[in-house]
Design a protein around this motif. Structure first.
Motif, PDB file in Angstrom:
ATOM      1  N   MET A 167       0.920  -1.189   0.020  1.00  0.00           N
ATOM      2  CA  MET A 167      -0.060   0.538   0.098  1.00  0.00           C
ATOM      3  C   MET A 167       0.831   0.869  -0.329  1.00  0.00           C
ATOM      4  SD  MET A 167      -1.371   0.447   3.989  1.00  0.00           S
ATOM      5  CE  MET A 167       0.172   0.750   5.046  1.00  0.00           C
ATOM      6  N   ALA A 168       0.372   2.600  -0.604  1.00  0.00           N
ATOM      7  CA  ALA A 168       1.264   3.371  -0.093  1.00  0.00           C
ATOM      8  C   ALA A 168      -0.026   4.885  -0.331  1.00  0.00           C
ATOM      9  CB  ALA A 168       2.029   3.335  -1.668  1.00  0.00           C
ATOM     10  N   PRO A 169      -0.312   4.757   0.867  1.00  0.00           N
ATOM     11  CA  PRO A 169      -2.055   5.952   0.968  1.00  0.00           C
ATOM     12  C   PRO A 169      -1.207   7.026   1.473  1.00  0.00           C
ATOM     13  CG  PRO A 169      -2.074   4.337   3.163  1.00  0.00           C
ATOM     14  CD  PRO A 169      -0.604   3.667   1.945  1.00  0.00           C
ATOM     15  N   GLN A 170       0.582   7.397   2.074  1.00  0.00           N
ATOM     16  CA  GLN A 170       0.490   8.638   1.571  1.00  0.00           C
ATOM     17  C   GLN A 170       1.935   9.565   1.403  1.00  0.00           C
ATOM     18  OE1 GLN A 170      -1.605  10.544   3.664  1.00  0.00           O
ATOM     19  NE2 GLN A 170      -2.703   9.273   5.010  1.00  0.00           N
ATOM     20  N   GLU A 171       2.465   9.828   1.772  1.00  0.00           N
ATOM     21  CA  GLU A 171       3.440  10.094   1.277  1.00  0.00           C
ATOM     22  C   GLU A 171       4.719   9.428   0.498  1.00  0.00           C
ATOM     23  OE1 GLU A 171       2.346  11.511   4.017  1.00  0.00           O
ATOM     24  OE2 GLU A 171       2.124  13.890   3.373  1.00  0.00           O
ATOM     25  N   GLU A 172       4.813   8.347   1.555  1.00  0.00           N
ATOM     26  CA  GLU A 172       5.552   7.114   1.538  1.00  0.00           C
ATOM     27  C   GLU A 172       4.986   6.060   0.151  1.00  0.00           C
ATOM     28  OE1 GLU A 172       8.156   6.658   4.847  1.00  0.00           O
ATOM     29  OE2 GLU A 172       8.197   8.280   5.673  1.00  0.00           O
ATOM     30  N   GLY A 173       6.083   4.934   0.300  1.00  0.00           N
ATOM     31  CA  GLY A 173       5.470   3.756  -0.138  1.00  0.00           C
ATOM     32  C   GLY A 173       5.919   3.504  -2.209  1.00  0.00           C
ATOM     33  N   PRO A 174       5.448   2.620  -2.121  1.00  0.00           N
ATOM     34  CA  PRO A 174       4.382   1.562  -1.263  1.00  0.00           C
ATOM     35  C   PRO A 174       5.588   0.694  -1.125  1.00  0.00           C
ATOM     36  CG  PRO A 174       5.459   1.361  -4.308  1.00  0.00           C
ATOM     37  CD  PRO A 174       5.433   2.427  -3.876  1.00  0.00           C
ATOM     38  N   TYR A 175       5.110   0.443   0.114  1.00  0.00           N
ATOM     39  CA  TYR A 175       5.455  -1.173   0.700  1.00  0.00           C
ATOM     40  C   TYR A 175       4.245  -2.221   1.322  1.00  0.00           C
ATOM     41  CZ  TYR A 175       3.422   2.024   4.482  1.00  0.00           C
ATOM     42  OH  TYR A 175       2.487   2.693   4.973  1.00  0.00           O
ATOM     43  N   VAL A 176       5.746  -3.386   1.792  1.00  0.00           N
ATOM     44  CA  VAL A 176       4.444  -4.336   2.685  1.00  0.00           C
ATOM     45  C   VAL A 176       4.114  -3.372   3.301  1.00  0.00           C
ATOM     46  CG1 VAL A 176       4.628  -6.711   2.707  1.00  0.00           C
ATOM     47  CG2 VAL A 176       6.099  -5.946   1.246  1.00  0.00           C
ATOM     48  N   ALA A 177       2.366  -4.683   3.393  1.00  0.00           N
ATOM     49  CA  ALA A 177       1.718  -3.889   4.732  1.00  0.00           C
ATOM     50  C   ALA A 177       1.062  -4.810   5.227  1.00  0.00           C
ATOM     51  CB  ALA A 177       0.102  -3.068   4.952  1.00  0.00           C
ATOM     52  N   HIS A 178       1.000  -6.411   4.552  1.00  0.00           N
ATOM     53  CA  HIS A 178       0.383  -7.736   4.893  1.00  0.00           C
ATOM     54  C   HIS A 178       0.574  -9.076   4.590  1.00  0.00           C
ATOM     55  CE1 HIS A 178      -2.078  -9.610   7.462  1.00  0.00           C
ATOM     56  NE2 HIS A 178      -3.709 -10.375   6.190  1.00  0.00           N
ATOM     57  N   PHE A 179       0.289 -10.080   4.939  1.00  0.00           N
ATOM     58  CA  PHE A 179       0.702 -11.177   4.550  1.00  0.00           C
ATOM     59  C   PHE A 179      -0.331 -11.920   4.380  1.00  0.00           C
ATOM     60  CE2 PHE A 179       1.832 -15.416   3.759  1.00  0.00           C
ATOM     61  CZ  PHE A 179       2.643 -16.274   3.268  1.00  0.00           C
ATOM     62  N   ALA A 180      -1.341 -11.912   2.776  1.00  0.00           N
ATOM     63  CA  ALA A 180      -2.625 -12.719   3.248  1.00  0.00           C
ATOM     64  C   ALA A 180      -2.525 -14.804   2.694  1.00  0.00           C
ATOM     65  CB  ALA A 180      -3.409 -12.608   1.763  1.00  0.00           C
ATOM     66  N   MET A 181      -3.095 -15.193   3.626  1.00  0.00           N
ATOM     67  CA  MET A 181      -3.247 -16.663   3.868  1.00  0.00           C
ATOM     68  C   MET A 181      -4.450 -16.918   2.541  1.00  0.00           C
ATOM     69  SD  MET A 181      -0.747 -17.946   5.896  1.00  0.00           S
ATOM     70  CE  MET A 181      -0.156 -16.988   7.578  1.00  0.00           C
ATOM     71  N   PRO A 182      -4.312 -18.339   1.707  1.00  0.00           N
ATOM     72  CA  PRO A 182      -4.964 -19.230   1.392  1.00  0.00           C
ATOM     73  C   PRO A 182      -6.942 -19.097   1.952  1.00  0.00           C
ATOM     74  CG  PRO A 182      -3.414 -20.235   1.397  1.00  0.00           C
ATOM     75  CD  PRO A 182      -3.466 -19.475   2.725  1.00  0.00           C
ATOM     76  N   GLY A 183      -7.878 -18.786   1.513  1.00  0.00           N
ATOM     77  CA  GLY A 183      -9.189 -17.852   1.965  1.00  0.00           C
ATOM     78  C   GLY A 183      -9.142 -16.415   1.802  1.00  0.00           C
ATOM     79  N   THR A 184      -8.342 -15.964   1.409  1.00  0.00           N
ATOM     80  CA  THR A 184      -9.075 -14.547   1.988  1.00  0.00           C
ATOM     81  C   THR A 184      -8.836 -13.752   0.083  1.00  0.00           C
ATOM     82  OG1 THR A 184      -6.670 -14.221   3.469  1.00  0.00           O
ATOM     83  CG2 THR A 184      -7.006 -12.069   2.073  1.00  0.00           C
ATOM     84  N   TRP A 185      -9.612 -13.212   0.279  1.00  0.00           N
ATOM     85  CA  TRP A 185     -10.123 -12.548  -1.093  1.00  0.00           C
ATOM     86  C   TRP A 185     -10.163 -10.777  -1.359  1.00  0.00           C
ATOM     87  CZ3 TRP A 185     -13.436 -14.921  -5.406  1.00  0.00           C
ATOM     88  CH2 TRP A 185     -13.344 -16.297  -5.020  1.00  0.00           C
ATOM     89  N   PHE A 186      -9.704 -10.750  -2.545  1.00  0.00           N
ATOM     90  CA  PHE A 186      -9.415  -9.073  -2.895  1.00  0.00           C
ATOM     91  C   PHE A 186     -10.137  -8.550  -4.203  1.00  0.00           C
ATOM     92  CE2 PHE A 186      -5.697 -10.218  -0.328  1.00  0.00           C
ATOM     93  CZ  PHE A 186      -5.861  -9.454   0.791  1.00  0.00           C
ATOM     94  N   GLY A 187      -9.924  -6.632  -4.120  1.00  0.00           N
ATOM     95  CA  GLY A 187     -10.723  -6.540  -5.340  1.00  0.00           C
ATOM     96  C   GLY A 187     -11.924  -5.651  -5.256  1.00  0.00           C
ATOM     97  N   GLU A 188     -13.307  -5.528  -4.274  1.00  0.00           N
ATOM     98  CA  GLU A 188     -14.136  -5.696  -4.121  1.00  0.00           C
ATOM     99  C   GLU A 188     -14.228  -4.314  -4.152  1.00  0.00           C
ATOM    100  OE1 GLU A 188     -12.644  -4.901   0.266  1.00  0.00           O
ATOM    101  OE2 GLU A 188     -12.780  -5.890  -1.008  1.00  0.00           O
ATOM    102  N   ALA A 189     -13.528  -3.287  -4.121  1.00  0.00           N
ATOM    103  CA  ALA A 189     -13.021  -1.838  -3.395  1.00  0.00           C
ATOM    104  C   ALA A 189     -13.580  -1.733  -5.519  1.00  0.00           C
ATOM    105  CB  ALA A 189     -12.086  -1.432  -2.838  1.00  0.00           C
TER     106      ALA A 189
END
Length: 231
Positions: free
Chosen positions: A65-87
């Motif tokens: 992610m890179a929500p502010q001035e810095e980044g992008p940087y790693v913020a989390h590690f996702a395990m099986p069963g996790t979904w993304f992209g709905e936003a």
């Protein structure tokens, strides 16, 4: 590559889709494409055009992610069963986070056109899609709470547990639990110096709580780590 039936069983026993009605699960899985990503491959990047949803079936994902001035940087590690992209599916705005395969991985891809088709057939399906955002909100609130822990060792342990998906409980279906992350990224995530992160990890390894290897941490005793936070 996993057989499709095995992939379906994975996302039906853990994560977002397991929390939805059987009829909705069937609508989603009937439209999902099973895709493979090599280690280091980008699933999508911050700022990419809006697209469909992705559900991790096997492997691991680094979330940037890179929500502010810095980044992008790693913020989390996702395990099986996790979904993304709905936003992006909701707003049709560019991607707000990035996903990178940290090892050879397999994901279900629900195209944007399939999301629209599901909702057109049943407008109430938006409520079930919204549960993905609720899961992400819970995760974000928990992450913010962990970063307020003043003791740097306990803060580090709390973030490590959250990253491994066992902050509150240890999912029996995910043992052994391994996360793909280096000391530098973990130090940033826990707001400590890199040397401090290395020292804490070596101490945890000496105590038999974790096993360290190149860019990988195996959680050997998550229950003991959670008890540390209460002491």
């Amino acid at each position: 590559m996993l057989h499709r039936n095995e992939a379906c069983r994975t996302v039906l026993k853990q994560g977002w889709l397991s929390q939805t009605p059987a009829s909705f699960q069937g609508e989603v899985l009937a439209r999902c494409l099973l895709q493979r990503f090599k280690q280091g491959a980008s699933v999508y990047s911050i700022g990419d055009r809006p697209g469909g949803m992705f559900g991790l079936v096997a492997g691991g994902l680094g979330v940037t992610m890179a929500p502010q001035e810095e980044g992008p940087y790693v913020a989390h590690f996702a395990m099986p069963g996790t979904w993304f992209g709905e936003a992006a599916a909701f707003t049709r705005q560019p991607r707000m986070i990035g996903l990178t395969a940290t090892r050879d991985s397999e994901l279900f891809h629900l195209p944007l056109s399939a999301v629209d088709e599901i909702v057109k057939r049943d407008p109430s399906a938006w409520r079930y899609l919204g549960l993905v955002t609720l899961d992400h909100l819970r995760l974000s609130l928990g992450a913010a709470d962990d970063l307020m822990i003043r003791n740097h060792v306990k803060r580090f342990v709390a973030v490590l547990l959250r990253t491994a998906g066992c902050r509150l409980t240890t999912p029996p279906s995910q043992c052994p639990i391994e996360i793909d992350i280096n000391h530098e990224d973990l130090a940033r995530m826990t707001n400590v110096a890199r040397t401090t992160a290395g020292a804490i990890l070596r101490a945890l390894e000496a105590d038999g709580c974790v096993a360290l290897s190149y860019r990988r941490i195996e959680m050997l005793a998550p229950d003991r780590l959670r008890r540390m936070l209460r002491e």
